[in-house]
Design an enzyme around this catalytic site. Structure first.
Site: not given
Ligand SMILES: Cc1cc2nc3c(=O)[nH]c(=O)nc-3n(C[C@H](O)[C@H](O)[C@H](O)COP(=O)(O)OP(=O)(O)OC[C@H]3O[C@@H](n4cnc5c(N)ncnc54)[C@H](O)[C@@H]3O)c2cc1C
Length: 460
Positions: A48, A51, A180, A43, A442, A184, A437
Protein backbone atom coordinates in the site's frame (compact mmCIF):
# COMPACT_ATOMS: atom_id res chain seq x y z
CA UNK A 1 6.38 -20.49 37.41
CA UNK A 2 4.50 -20.52 34.12
CA UNK A 3 4.95 -23.52 31.83
CA UNK A 4 5.31 -21.08 28.96
CA UNK A 5 8.09 -18.67 28.04
CA UNK A 6 5.57 -16.15 26.67
CA UNK A 7 1.81 -15.67 26.65
CA UNK A 8 1.76 -14.85 22.94
CA UNK A 9 4.14 -15.58 20.11
CA UNK A 10 3.30 -13.66 16.93
CA UNK A 11 4.76 -14.95 13.67
CA UNK A 12 4.92 -12.06 11.20
CA UNK A 13 5.47 -8.33 11.74
CA UNK A 14 2.95 -7.03 9.23
CA UNK A 15 -0.32 -5.16 9.59
CA UNK A 16 -2.15 -7.86 11.54
CA UNK A 17 0.73 -9.18 13.64
CA UNK A 18 2.02 -5.82 14.80
CA UNK A 19 -1.42 -4.63 15.87
CA UNK A 20 -2.20 -7.87 17.71
CA UNK A 21 1.18 -7.85 19.50
CA UNK A 22 0.83 -4.25 20.66
CA UNK A 23 -2.73 -4.61 21.90
CA UNK A 24 -2.03 -7.92 23.66
CA UNK A 25 1.05 -6.41 25.36
CA UNK A 26 -1.16 -3.51 26.42
CA UNK A 27 -3.36 -6.01 28.25
CA UNK A 28 -0.29 -7.18 30.15
CA UNK A 29 0.58 -10.24 28.05
CA UNK A 30 4.26 -11.24 27.62
CA UNK A 31 4.60 -11.03 23.85
CA UNK A 32 7.33 -12.06 21.42
CA UNK A 33 7.13 -11.30 17.69
CA UNK A 34 9.27 -12.79 14.92
CA UNK A 35 9.74 -11.09 11.55
CA UNK A 36 11.89 -12.69 8.86
CA UNK A 37 12.21 -9.71 6.51
CA UNK A 38 11.38 -6.11 7.38
CA UNK A 39 9.11 -4.83 10.12
CA UNK A 40 5.84 -3.44 8.82
CA UNK A 41 5.06 -6.25 6.41
CA UNK A 42 3.73 -6.11 2.89
CA UNK A 43 1.69 -2.94 3.26
CA UNK A 44 4.52 -0.78 4.55
CA UNK A 45 7.48 -2.33 2.76
CA UNK A 46 6.14 -3.43 -0.63
CA UNK A 47 2.43 -2.79 -0.79
CA UNK A 48 0.00 0.00 0.00
CA UNK A 49 2.49 2.64 1.12
CA UNK A 50 5.20 2.56 -1.58
CA UNK A 51 2.47 1.94 -4.14
CA UNK A 52 0.58 5.07 -3.11
CA UNK A 53 3.80 7.11 -3.25
CA UNK A 54 4.27 5.91 -6.83
CA UNK A 55 0.64 6.75 -7.58
CA UNK A 56 1.21 10.31 -6.33
CA UNK A 57 4.29 10.58 -8.53
CA UNK A 58 2.40 9.35 -11.56
CA UNK A 59 -0.38 11.90 -11.26
CA UNK A 60 1.81 14.96 -11.68
CA UNK A 61 2.03 14.47 -15.43
CA UNK A 62 -1.75 14.92 -15.73
CA UNK A 63 -1.62 17.96 -13.45
CA UNK A 64 1.10 19.57 -15.56
CA UNK A 65 -1.04 19.04 -18.67
CA UNK A 66 -4.15 20.44 -17.03
CA UNK A 67 -2.39 23.51 -15.68
CA UNK A 68 -2.24 25.23 -19.07
CA UNK A 69 -6.02 25.73 -19.20
CA UNK A 70 -5.77 27.60 -15.89
CA UNK A 71 -3.17 29.99 -17.23
CA UNK A 72 0.00 28.26 -16.09
CA UNK A 73 2.90 27.98 -18.41
CA UNK A 74 4.69 24.81 -17.33
CA UNK A 75 8.09 24.22 -18.92
CA UNK A 76 8.42 20.69 -20.34
CA UNK A 77 8.72 18.61 -17.16
CA UNK A 78 11.20 15.78 -16.84
CA UNK A 79 11.04 12.86 -14.47
CA UNK A 80 13.80 11.05 -12.59
CA UNK A 81 12.91 7.51 -11.48
CA UNK A 82 16.03 7.16 -9.33
CA UNK A 83 15.04 10.19 -7.22
CA UNK A 84 11.55 8.84 -6.70
CA UNK A 85 12.80 5.41 -5.65
CA UNK A 86 15.46 6.87 -3.35
CA UNK A 87 12.94 9.14 -1.62
CA UNK A 88 10.41 6.33 -1.41
CA UNK A 89 13.00 4.01 0.15
CA UNK A 90 13.92 6.62 2.75
CA UNK A 91 10.28 7.00 3.74
CA UNK A 92 9.80 3.24 3.98
CA UNK A 93 12.91 2.93 6.18
CA UNK A 94 11.53 5.69 8.42
CA UNK A 95 8.19 3.91 8.74
CA UNK A 96 9.88 0.60 9.46
CA UNK A 97 11.66 2.30 12.36
CA UNK A 98 8.37 3.71 13.63
CA UNK A 99 6.85 0.22 13.65
CA UNK A 100 9.83 -1.20 15.53
CA UNK A 101 9.75 1.59 18.11
CA UNK A 102 6.02 1.20 18.70
CA UNK A 103 6.49 -2.51 19.43
CA UNK A 104 9.40 -1.92 21.77
CA UNK A 105 7.48 0.85 23.53
CA UNK A 106 4.58 -1.56 24.06
CA UNK A 107 6.96 -4.07 25.64
CA UNK A 108 7.00 -6.57 22.78
CA UNK A 109 10.22 -8.57 22.35
CA UNK A 110 11.26 -8.56 18.69
CA UNK A 111 13.06 -11.49 17.09
CA UNK A 112 14.59 -10.80 13.67
CA UNK A 113 14.21 -14.26 12.25
CA UNK A 114 11.96 -16.66 10.48
CA UNK A 115 9.90 -18.68 12.93
CA UNK A 116 8.22 -22.02 12.38
CA UNK A 117 5.72 -24.01 14.36
CA UNK A 118 6.80 -27.28 15.98
CA UNK A 119 3.63 -28.14 17.87
CA UNK A 120 0.54 -26.48 19.31
CA UNK A 121 2.62 -24.47 21.79
CA UNK A 122 6.17 -24.45 20.41
CA UNK A 123 7.82 -22.11 17.94
CA UNK A 124 11.36 -22.55 16.62
CA UNK A 125 13.44 -19.47 15.87
CA UNK A 126 15.18 -20.45 12.65
CA UNK A 127 18.19 -18.10 13.02
CA UNK A 128 19.24 -19.50 16.37
CA UNK A 129 17.50 -22.86 16.46
CA UNK A 130 16.10 -21.98 19.88
CA UNK A 131 12.59 -22.92 20.90
CA UNK A 132 9.97 -20.78 22.56
CA UNK A 133 6.98 -22.20 24.42
CA UNK A 134 3.92 -20.00 24.00
CA UNK A 135 0.47 -20.25 25.54
CA UNK A 136 -0.98 -18.78 22.34
CA UNK A 137 0.54 -18.59 18.84
CA UNK A 138 -0.73 -16.07 16.31
CA UNK A 139 0.08 -16.76 12.66
CA UNK A 140 0.16 -13.46 10.77
CA UNK A 141 2.56 -14.33 7.98
CA UNK A 142 0.71 -12.72 5.07
CA UNK A 143 1.02 -13.78 1.44
CA UNK A 144 3.41 -13.47 -1.50
CA UNK A 145 2.92 -12.72 -5.19
CA UNK A 146 3.15 -15.64 -7.59
CA UNK A 147 4.51 -15.78 -11.15
CA UNK A 148 1.50 -17.68 -12.41
CA UNK A 149 0.39 -19.28 -14.60
CA UNK A 150 3.75 -20.93 -15.20
CA UNK A 151 4.81 -20.36 -18.81
CA UNK A 152 8.07 -20.87 -20.72
CA UNK A 153 10.31 -17.94 -19.87
CA UNK A 154 8.01 -16.92 -17.01
CA UNK A 155 11.04 -16.17 -14.84
CA UNK A 156 11.72 -13.11 -17.02
CA UNK A 157 8.67 -11.51 -15.46
CA UNK A 158 8.72 -9.57 -12.20
CA UNK A 159 6.14 -9.32 -9.43
CA UNK A 160 4.99 -6.43 -7.27
CA UNK A 161 7.92 -7.25 -4.95
CA UNK A 162 10.53 -6.35 -7.56
CA UNK A 163 8.67 -3.51 -9.23
CA UNK A 164 9.52 -1.16 -6.37
CA UNK A 165 13.24 -1.66 -7.00
CA UNK A 166 13.57 -1.41 -10.77
CA UNK A 167 16.78 0.35 -11.68
CA UNK A 168 15.14 2.40 -14.38
CA UNK A 169 11.69 3.37 -15.54
CA UNK A 170 10.77 0.92 -18.31
CA UNK A 171 10.01 2.59 -21.61
CA UNK A 172 7.61 -0.21 -22.45
CA UNK A 173 5.94 -2.44 -19.89
CA UNK A 174 3.49 -5.30 -20.15
CA UNK A 175 1.30 -5.65 -17.06
CA UNK A 176 -0.43 -9.02 -16.78
CA UNK A 177 -3.55 -9.30 -14.60
CA UNK A 178 -6.94 -7.70 -14.13
CA UNK A 179 -7.09 -7.21 -10.37
CA UNK A 180 -6.47 -4.02 -8.45
CA UNK A 181 -2.70 -4.41 -8.24
CA UNK A 182 -2.35 -4.83 -12.03
CA UNK A 183 -4.71 -1.94 -12.64
CA UNK A 184 -2.88 0.33 -10.22
CA UNK A 185 0.58 -0.34 -11.64
CA UNK A 186 -0.67 0.07 -15.21
CA UNK A 187 -1.92 3.51 -14.16
CA UNK A 188 1.34 4.35 -12.38
CA UNK A 189 3.56 3.50 -15.36
CA UNK A 190 1.24 5.26 -17.81
CA UNK A 191 1.40 8.41 -15.69
CA UNK A 192 5.18 8.23 -15.45
CA UNK A 193 5.46 8.06 -19.22
CA UNK A 194 5.95 4.35 -19.99
CA UNK A 195 4.11 2.74 -22.89
CA UNK A 196 1.78 0.37 -21.06
CA UNK A 197 0.04 -2.75 -22.31
CA UNK A 198 -2.41 -4.21 -19.80
CA UNK A 199 -3.28 -7.80 -20.57
CA UNK A 200 -6.06 -9.70 -18.85
CA UNK A 201 -7.62 -13.06 -19.61
CA UNK A 202 -11.13 -11.88 -18.62
CA UNK A 203 -13.40 -9.64 -20.63
CA UNK A 204 -13.22 -6.69 -18.19
CA UNK A 205 -10.87 -5.45 -15.48
CA UNK A 206 -11.62 -5.75 -11.74
CA UNK A 207 -13.76 -8.85 -11.44
CA UNK A 208 -16.28 -8.56 -8.63
CA UNK A 209 -16.62 -4.78 -8.92
CA UNK A 210 -19.80 -3.16 -10.24
CA UNK A 211 -20.13 -3.52 -14.01
CA UNK A 212 -20.52 0.24 -14.54
CA UNK A 213 -17.25 0.84 -12.70
CA UNK A 214 -15.52 -1.87 -14.71
CA UNK A 215 -16.76 -0.38 -17.97
CA UNK A 216 -15.88 3.17 -16.97
CA UNK A 217 -12.36 2.19 -15.90
CA UNK A 218 -11.75 0.34 -19.19
CA UNK A 219 -12.84 3.43 -21.10
CA UNK A 220 -10.77 5.78 -18.96
CA UNK A 221 -7.67 3.63 -19.37
CA UNK A 222 -8.24 3.56 -23.13
CA UNK A 223 -8.42 7.36 -23.13
CA UNK A 224 -5.16 7.51 -21.15
CA UNK A 225 -3.45 5.58 -23.92
CA UNK A 226 -3.12 2.28 -22.05
CA UNK A 227 -3.21 -0.53 -24.58
CA UNK A 228 -5.84 -2.80 -23.03
CA UNK A 229 -5.78 -6.37 -24.32
CA UNK A 230 -8.59 -8.47 -22.94
CA UNK A 231 -9.49 -12.15 -23.30
CA UNK A 232 -5.83 -12.97 -23.90
CA UNK A 233 -3.02 -14.63 -22.03
CA UNK A 234 0.75 -14.71 -22.34
CA UNK A 235 2.00 -17.99 -23.80
CA UNK A 236 5.74 -17.46 -23.48
CA UNK A 237 8.44 -14.92 -22.76
CA UNK A 238 11.80 -14.80 -24.52
CA UNK A 239 14.81 -12.61 -24.04
CA UNK A 240 15.55 -10.59 -27.18
CA UNK A 241 18.66 -8.47 -26.81
CA UNK A 242 17.94 -6.11 -23.93
CA UNK A 243 14.19 -6.54 -24.35
CA UNK A 244 11.61 -9.23 -23.63
CA UNK A 245 9.38 -10.69 -26.29
CA UNK A 246 5.94 -11.77 -25.10
CA UNK A 247 4.00 -14.16 -27.29
CA UNK A 248 0.29 -13.78 -26.65
CA UNK A 249 -2.50 -16.34 -27.04
CA UNK A 250 -3.83 -14.48 -30.10
CA UNK A 251 -0.51 -15.12 -31.84
CA UNK A 252 0.71 -11.55 -31.60
CA UNK A 253 4.16 -10.72 -30.25
CA UNK A 254 4.94 -7.75 -28.04
CA UNK A 255 8.38 -6.37 -27.35
CA UNK A 256 8.74 -4.72 -23.96
CA UNK A 257 11.37 -3.84 -21.36
CA UNK A 258 9.58 -5.33 -18.35
CA UNK A 259 6.75 -7.77 -17.76
CA UNK A 260 4.95 -7.24 -14.46
CA UNK A 261 2.92 -10.29 -13.48
CA UNK A 262 0.13 -9.40 -11.05
CA UNK A 263 -2.09 -12.42 -11.39
CA UNK A 264 -2.36 -13.57 -7.80
CA UNK A 265 -0.99 -14.00 -4.31
CA UNK A 266 -0.57 -17.09 -2.16
CA UNK A 267 -0.55 -17.32 1.66
CA UNK A 268 2.92 -17.85 3.18
CA UNK A 269 2.05 -21.21 4.71
CA UNK A 270 4.59 -23.48 2.96
CA UNK A 271 7.15 -24.86 5.40
CA UNK A 272 5.54 -23.16 8.37
CA UNK A 273 5.02 -26.38 10.31
CA UNK A 274 1.26 -26.11 10.50
CA UNK A 275 0.80 -29.86 9.98
CA UNK A 276 2.81 -30.50 13.13
CA UNK A 277 0.13 -28.61 15.02
CA UNK A 278 -2.75 -30.38 13.31
CA UNK A 279 -3.70 -27.53 10.96
CA UNK A 280 -4.53 -28.20 7.31
CA UNK A 281 -4.55 -25.36 4.81
CA UNK A 282 -7.29 -24.99 2.20
CA UNK A 283 -6.83 -25.24 -1.58
CA UNK A 284 -5.58 -21.66 -1.78
CA UNK A 285 -2.96 -22.41 0.89
CA UNK A 286 -4.87 -20.35 3.46
CA UNK A 287 -5.50 -21.21 7.11
CA UNK A 288 -9.17 -21.85 7.94
CA UNK A 289 -10.32 -19.96 11.05
CA UNK A 290 -13.59 -19.26 12.86
CA UNK A 291 -15.14 -15.85 13.55
CA UNK A 292 -12.62 -15.27 16.35
CA UNK A 293 -9.67 -16.11 14.05
CA UNK A 294 -9.11 -19.34 15.96
CA UNK A 295 -7.83 -22.36 14.03
CA UNK A 296 -8.83 -25.96 14.60
CA UNK A 297 -5.97 -26.11 17.16
CA UNK A 298 -7.28 -24.04 20.11
CA UNK A 299 -3.92 -22.45 21.02
CA UNK A 300 -3.25 -21.23 17.47
CA UNK A 301 -4.95 -18.25 15.83
CA UNK A 302 -4.41 -16.67 12.42
CA UNK A 303 -5.19 -13.20 11.04
CA UNK A 304 -4.68 -11.23 7.85
CA UNK A 305 -3.86 -12.38 4.34
CA UNK A 306 -2.81 -15.84 5.52
CA UNK A 307 -6.50 -16.51 6.18
CA UNK A 308 -7.53 -15.16 2.75
CA UNK A 309 -10.72 -13.52 4.02
CA UNK A 310 -10.48 -9.94 2.74
CA UNK A 311 -6.88 -9.22 1.85
CA UNK A 312 -6.58 -5.60 2.88
CA UNK A 313 -4.49 -3.87 5.52
CA UNK A 314 -7.32 -2.34 7.58
CA UNK A 315 -8.98 -5.77 7.69
CA UNK A 316 -5.77 -7.46 8.90
CA UNK A 317 -5.40 -4.74 11.53
CA UNK A 318 -8.99 -5.13 12.67
CA UNK A 319 -8.62 -8.91 12.85
CA UNK A 320 -5.38 -8.58 14.85
CA UNK A 321 -7.03 -6.13 17.25
CA UNK A 322 -10.15 -8.29 17.67
CA UNK A 323 -7.95 -11.33 18.36
CA UNK A 324 -6.07 -9.48 21.13
CA UNK A 325 -9.31 -8.14 22.64
CA UNK A 326 -10.82 -11.63 22.60
CA UNK A 327 -7.90 -13.64 23.94
CA UNK A 328 -6.11 -11.17 26.21
CA UNK A 329 -8.62 -8.39 26.89
CA UNK A 330 -11.56 -10.53 27.95
CA UNK A 331 -13.66 -8.70 25.32
CA UNK A 332 -14.76 -11.25 22.71
CA UNK A 333 -14.81 -9.49 19.34
CA UNK A 334 -15.61 -10.72 15.86
CA UNK A 335 -14.83 -8.77 12.70
CA UNK A 336 -17.71 -8.01 10.39
CA UNK A 337 -16.42 -8.67 6.87
CA UNK A 338 -19.70 -7.83 5.18
CA UNK A 339 -19.14 -4.09 4.65
CA UNK A 340 -15.60 -3.11 3.75
CA UNK A 341 -15.01 0.24 2.09
CA UNK A 342 -12.14 0.01 -0.35
CA UNK A 343 -10.27 2.01 -2.95
CA UNK A 344 -8.42 1.19 -6.13
CA UNK A 345 -5.69 3.75 -6.74
CA UNK A 346 -6.03 3.72 -10.46
CA UNK A 347 -6.14 7.10 -12.17
CA UNK A 348 -9.02 7.87 -12.18
CA UNK A 349 -9.46 6.42 -8.73
CA UNK A 350 -12.19 4.05 -7.56
CA UNK A 351 -13.98 3.97 -4.19
CA UNK A 352 -16.49 1.30 -3.30
CA UNK A 353 -18.53 0.10 -0.37
CA UNK A 354 -21.17 -2.59 -0.29
CA UNK A 355 -22.89 -4.53 -3.00
CA UNK A 356 -22.54 -4.20 -6.74
CA UNK A 357 -25.77 -3.83 -8.64
CA UNK A 358 -25.54 -7.43 -9.87
CA UNK A 359 -24.93 -8.85 -6.37
CA UNK A 360 -27.77 -6.76 -4.92
CA UNK A 361 -30.20 -7.93 -7.61
CA UNK A 362 -29.57 -11.51 -6.57
CA UNK A 363 -31.01 -10.62 -3.15
CA UNK A 364 -34.12 -8.75 -4.19
CA UNK A 365 -35.51 -5.62 -5.84
CA UNK A 366 -33.17 -2.64 -6.06
CA UNK A 367 -33.37 0.95 -7.20
CA UNK A 368 -30.35 2.36 -8.98
CA UNK A 369 -29.22 5.98 -9.04
CA UNK A 370 -26.30 6.89 -11.20
CA UNK A 371 -24.68 9.80 -12.86
CA UNK A 372 -21.71 10.31 -15.12
CA UNK A 373 -20.36 13.80 -15.63
CA UNK A 374 -17.34 15.85 -16.55
CA UNK A 375 -15.67 17.10 -13.40
CA UNK A 376 -15.61 20.87 -13.01
CA UNK A 377 -11.83 21.03 -13.29
CA UNK A 378 -12.08 19.50 -16.76
CA UNK A 379 -14.07 22.47 -18.07
CA UNK A 380 -10.94 24.63 -18.15
CA UNK A 381 -8.28 21.97 -18.38
CA UNK A 382 -9.93 20.33 -21.36
CA UNK A 383 -9.26 16.94 -19.82
CA UNK A 384 -11.63 14.25 -21.04
CA UNK A 385 -11.97 12.22 -17.81
CA UNK A 386 -15.44 11.60 -16.46
CA UNK A 387 -16.73 10.93 -12.96
CA UNK A 388 -19.14 8.07 -12.26
CA UNK A 389 -21.26 7.85 -9.13
CA UNK A 390 -23.74 5.12 -8.43
CA UNK A 391 -26.01 4.20 -5.54
CA UNK A 392 -27.54 0.75 -5.19
CA UNK A 393 -30.62 1.05 -2.97
CA UNK A 394 -32.77 -1.70 -1.49
CA UNK A 395 -36.14 -1.48 -3.30
CA UNK A 396 -38.03 -2.48 -0.17
CA UNK A 397 -36.23 -0.89 2.79
CA UNK A 398 -34.66 2.13 1.02
CA UNK A 399 -31.32 1.17 2.61
CA UNK A 400 -28.22 2.10 0.62
CA UNK A 401 -26.62 -1.24 -0.16
CA UNK A 402 -23.76 -0.06 -2.32
CA UNK A 403 -21.91 3.10 -3.32
CA UNK A 404 -19.59 3.07 -6.32
CA UNK A 405 -17.44 6.00 -7.36
CA UNK A 406 -14.90 6.47 -10.12
CA UNK A 407 -13.15 9.83 -10.20
CA UNK A 408 -10.65 12.04 -8.45
CA UNK A 409 -10.68 11.62 -4.66
CA UNK A 410 -12.90 8.53 -4.76
CA UNK A 411 -10.87 6.83 -2.02
CA UNK A 412 -11.25 9.81 0.32
CA UNK A 413 -14.97 10.17 -0.46
CA UNK A 414 -15.77 6.50 0.10
CA UNK A 415 -14.13 6.51 3.53
CA UNK A 416 -16.60 9.18 4.71
CA UNK A 417 -19.63 7.74 2.89
CA UNK A 418 -18.65 4.37 4.35
CA UNK A 419 -19.62 5.62 7.82
CA UNK A 420 -23.17 6.37 6.68
CA UNK A 421 -23.51 3.05 4.86
CA UNK A 422 -22.08 1.13 7.82
CA UNK A 423 -24.66 2.86 10.03
CA UNK A 424 -27.40 1.63 7.71
CA UNK A 425 -28.25 4.93 6.00
CA UNK A 426 -31.25 4.98 3.67
CA UNK A 427 -31.56 6.87 0.42
CA UNK A 428 -33.83 9.29 2.32
CA UNK A 429 -30.89 9.98 4.69
CA UNK A 430 -28.69 10.74 1.71
CA UNK A 431 -31.42 13.03 0.30
CA UNK A 432 -31.78 15.07 3.48
CA UNK A 433 -28.03 15.63 3.69
CA UNK A 434 -27.24 19.12 2.44
CA UNK A 435 -24.82 19.20 -0.47
CA UNK A 436 -21.34 20.70 -0.31
CA UNK A 437 -21.00 22.90 -3.36
CA UNK A 438 -19.15 22.87 -5.68
CA UNK A 439 -17.80 19.36 -5.25
CA UNK A 440 -18.09 16.14 -7.18
CA UNK A 441 -19.27 14.29 -4.06
CA UNK A 442 -22.41 16.46 -3.82
CA UNK A 443 -23.85 14.29 -6.58
CA UNK A 444 -24.17 11.52 -4.00
CA UNK A 445 -26.85 13.51 -2.17
CA UNK A 446 -28.53 15.16 -5.14
CA UNK A 447 -29.45 12.20 -7.34
CA UNK A 448 -33.25 12.06 -7.33
CA UNK A 449 -34.35 10.12 -10.39
CA UNK A 450 -33.93 6.37 -10.37
CA UNK A 451 -32.06 4.96 -13.31
CA UNK A 452 -34.39 2.83 -15.40
CA UNK A 453 -32.71 -0.47 -16.11
CA UNK A 454 -33.20 -1.89 -19.55
CA UNK A 455 -30.80 -4.80 -19.14
CA UNK A 456 -30.16 -5.84 -15.54
CA UNK A 457 -26.49 -6.54 -14.99
CA UNK A 458 -25.19 -10.07 -15.04
CA UNK A 459 -23.01 -11.14 -12.15
CA UNK A 460 -19.38 -10.35 -13.05
C1 LIG B 1 1.33 -4.12 -4.29
C2 LIG B 1 0.34 -4.19 -3.17
C3 LIG B 1 -0.47 -3.11 -2.92
C4 LIG B 1 -1.39 -3.14 -1.88
N1 LIG B 1 -2.17 -2.05 -1.67
C5 LIG B 1 -3.07 -2.06 -0.68
C6 LIG B 1 -3.86 -0.92 -0.42
O1 LIG B 1 -3.76 0.09 -1.12
N2 LIG B 1 -4.73 -0.97 0.60
C7 LIG B 1 -4.87 -2.08 1.40
O2 LIG B 1 -5.67 -2.07 2.33
N3 LIG B 1 -4.12 -3.19 1.18
C8 LIG B 1 -3.23 -3.21 0.16
N4 LIG B 1 -2.46 -4.31 -0.06
C9 LIG B 1 -2.69 -5.52 0.77
C10 LIG B 1 -1.98 -5.43 2.12
O3 LIG B 1 -0.61 -5.17 1.93
C11 LIG B 1 -2.17 -6.72 2.88
O4 LIG B 1 -3.55 -7.03 2.95
C12 LIG B 1 -1.63 -6.62 4.32
O5 LIG B 1 -0.27 -6.29 4.31
C13 LIG B 1 -1.85 -7.93 5.05
O6 LIG B 1 -1.30 -7.87 6.33
P1 LIG B 1 -0.82 -9.19 7.08
O7 LIG B 1 -0.49 -8.80 8.46
O8 LIG B 1 -1.80 -10.27 6.88
O9 LIG B 1 0.48 -9.66 6.29
P2 LIG B 1 1.79 -8.90 5.84
O10 LIG B 1 1.65 -7.43 5.94
O11 LIG B 1 2.16 -9.49 4.54
O12 LIG B 1 2.86 -9.31 6.94
C14 LIG B 1 3.32 -10.62 7.07
C15 LIG B 1 4.75 -10.58 7.58
O13 LIG B 1 5.14 -11.88 8.00
C16 LIG B 1 6.49 -12.09 7.67
N5 LIG B 1 6.69 -13.54 7.65
C17 LIG B 1 6.19 -14.45 6.78
N6 LIG B 1 6.51 -15.70 7.16
C18 LIG B 1 7.23 -15.58 8.31
C19 LIG B 1 7.83 -16.53 9.20
N7 LIG B 1 7.70 -17.84 9.02
N8 LIG B 1 8.53 -16.05 10.25
C20 LIG B 1 8.64 -14.71 10.47
N9 LIG B 1 8.08 -13.79 9.67
C21 LIG B 1 7.36 -14.21 8.61
C22 LIG B 1 6.63 -11.42 6.31
O14 LIG B 1 7.99 -11.09 6.05
C23 LIG B 1 5.76 -10.18 6.50
O15 LIG B 1 6.51 -9.09 6.96
C24 LIG B 1 -1.50 -4.31 -1.08
C25 LIG B 1 -0.69 -5.41 -1.32
C26 LIG B 1 0.22 -5.35 -2.36
C27 LIG B 1 1.09 -6.55 -2.62
Amino acid sequence: MSAFDVDLFVIGGGSGGVRAARIAAGYGARVMLAEEYRMGGTCVIRGCVPKKLLVYASRFSGEFEEAAGFGWNVPTPSFDWATLIRNKDAEIARLEGVYRKSLVAAGVEIVDSRAVIEDAHTVRIVETGSRVRARIILVAVGAHPTLEPRIPGGELGITSNEVFHLERLPERILVVGGGYIAVEFAGVFAGLGSRVTLLHRGDKLLRGFDEDIRDALGEAYGRRGIDLRLRRTVERLDRHGGAIRATLSDGSVLEVDEVLVATGRRPNTAGLGLEAAGIEVDRAGAIPVDGYSQTITPSIYAVGDVTNRANLTPVAIREGHAFADTVFGNKPAMVDHSLIPTAVFSTPEIGVIGLSEAAARLRGPVTIYKTSFRPMKATLSGHDDRVLMKLVVDGETDKVLGVHILGEGAGEIIQAVGIAVTMGATKADFDRTIAVHPTAAEELVTMRTPFVVKHPQAVG
